[in-house]
Design an enzyme around this catalytic site. Structure first.
Site, PDB file in Angstrom:
ATOM      1  CB  CYS A  73     -11.490 -45.418 -21.942  1.00 39.11           C
ATOM      2  SG  CYS A  73     -11.763 -44.893 -23.655  1.00 39.11           S
ATOM      3  CD  GLU A 209      -6.299 -42.231 -26.472  1.00 33.89           C
ATOM      4  OE1 GLU A 209      -6.530 -43.086 -25.598  1.00 33.89           O
ATOM      5  OE2 GLU A 209      -7.142 -41.879 -27.323  1.00 33.89           O
ATOM      6  CB  CYS A 218      -7.710 -38.628 -25.716  1.00 36.49           C
ATOM      7  SG  CYS A 218      -7.261 -39.404 -24.139  1.00 36.49           S
TER       8      CYS A 218
END
Length: 273
Positions: A73, A209, A218
């Site tokens: 992430c 996502e 993102c």
């Protein structure tokens, strides 16, 4: 028993960050969903735990809002990097993740640069269910005129497919995103990027996502879109990515590493039951 957490965000992509270096934290999928629920829980796109590591400053784990653990992430790594630098006084932090080691460095007031490593460009690294040229897929994923150009695929520790569109405002993101996310070509599902190239140094991007839906930003998606566009010679190897929550600067260095620079913010502190 309660456990303290920080609510953080990177360009509006928000996280519940739990300290797990002093006591283990292993939530079930149901517990992750309860924490992430915006009506009855804290509410977040991803849950993050910061645990101990032998040869790094921390071992970091990520869970999407649907309860699934994921390997990477980008915005979350940037937030954790800022948090660890603030608490330690260091200007550089090494983060261990399931996708590999990341280096976070201080880049200004609440700005953090993260070396995301080299992208995965082979079809088996995404992964895909069958061999494909990841520069431009030769398979139909969704039938819509706005998505007529063949998309590209990139792994940034997690799978991404990137569509190049002429107008981001008319792209069928909410309709196509969830369908493409679970297309059979992607055995681990996929993050779906919709990129409008404005010039050689700027891209407007929105990302559906996997496990979280349409988010304000993102980080790995921004990295993937920049790499996918550069592989098609649509942009140079450094660009500003405009996301709903703000801007990220992405550079694909000559050594192959992708560097992401952007802000990190703390919203509030609380305790989990």
């Amino acid at each position: 028993m309660t456990r303290p957490f920080l609510k953080m965000n990177g360009l509006g992509n928000d996280f519940v960050v739990v300290e797990a270096r002093s006591a283990p934290f292993a939530p079930t999928a149901a517990e992750v969903r309860a924490i992430a629920d915006r009506a009855s829980g804290v509410g977040c796109d991803q849950l993050i735990s910061v645990g101990p590591a032998e040869d790094a400053d921390a071992f970091v784990r990520f869970w999407n809002a649907d309860g699934e653990e994921v390997s990477a992430c980008g915005n979350g790594s940037r937030c954790v990097g800022w948090l660890l630098m603030q608490s330690s006084g260091k200007d550089e932090i090494v983060i261990e993740t399931k996708a590999g080691r990341l280096l976070a460095t201080r880049a200004g007031e609440r700005l953090v640069s993260v070396d995301m490593g080299p992208p995965g460009l082979d079809w088996s690294q995404i992964p895909l269910a069958q061999a494909q040229d990841t520069r431009a897929l030769d398979v139909g994923l969704y039938d819509h005129p706005a998505l007529s150009l063949a998309p590209g695929c990139v792994s940034m520790g997690n799978p991404h497919v990137v569509f190049f569109v002429s107008d981001i405002e008319t792209a069928p993101i909410a309709e196509a995103g969830p369908v493409i996310e679970r297309h059979p070509l992607f055995p681990e599902h996929v993050n779906v990027g919709f990129a409008q190239v404005k010039d050689r140094g700027r891209i407007r991007l929105r990302v559906w996502e996997r496990g979280a839906g349409l988010t304000k930003a993102c980080g790995t998606g921004a990295c993937a879109a920049m790499v996918a566009a550069a592989r098609r010679d649509l942009i140079d190897r450094a660009a500003t990515l405009e996301l709903d929550g703000g801007e990220l600067f992405i550079e694909w260095r000559e050594d192959g590493h992708v560097i992401m620079t952007g802000p990190a913010a703390v919203d509030f502190a609380g305790e989990l039951k």
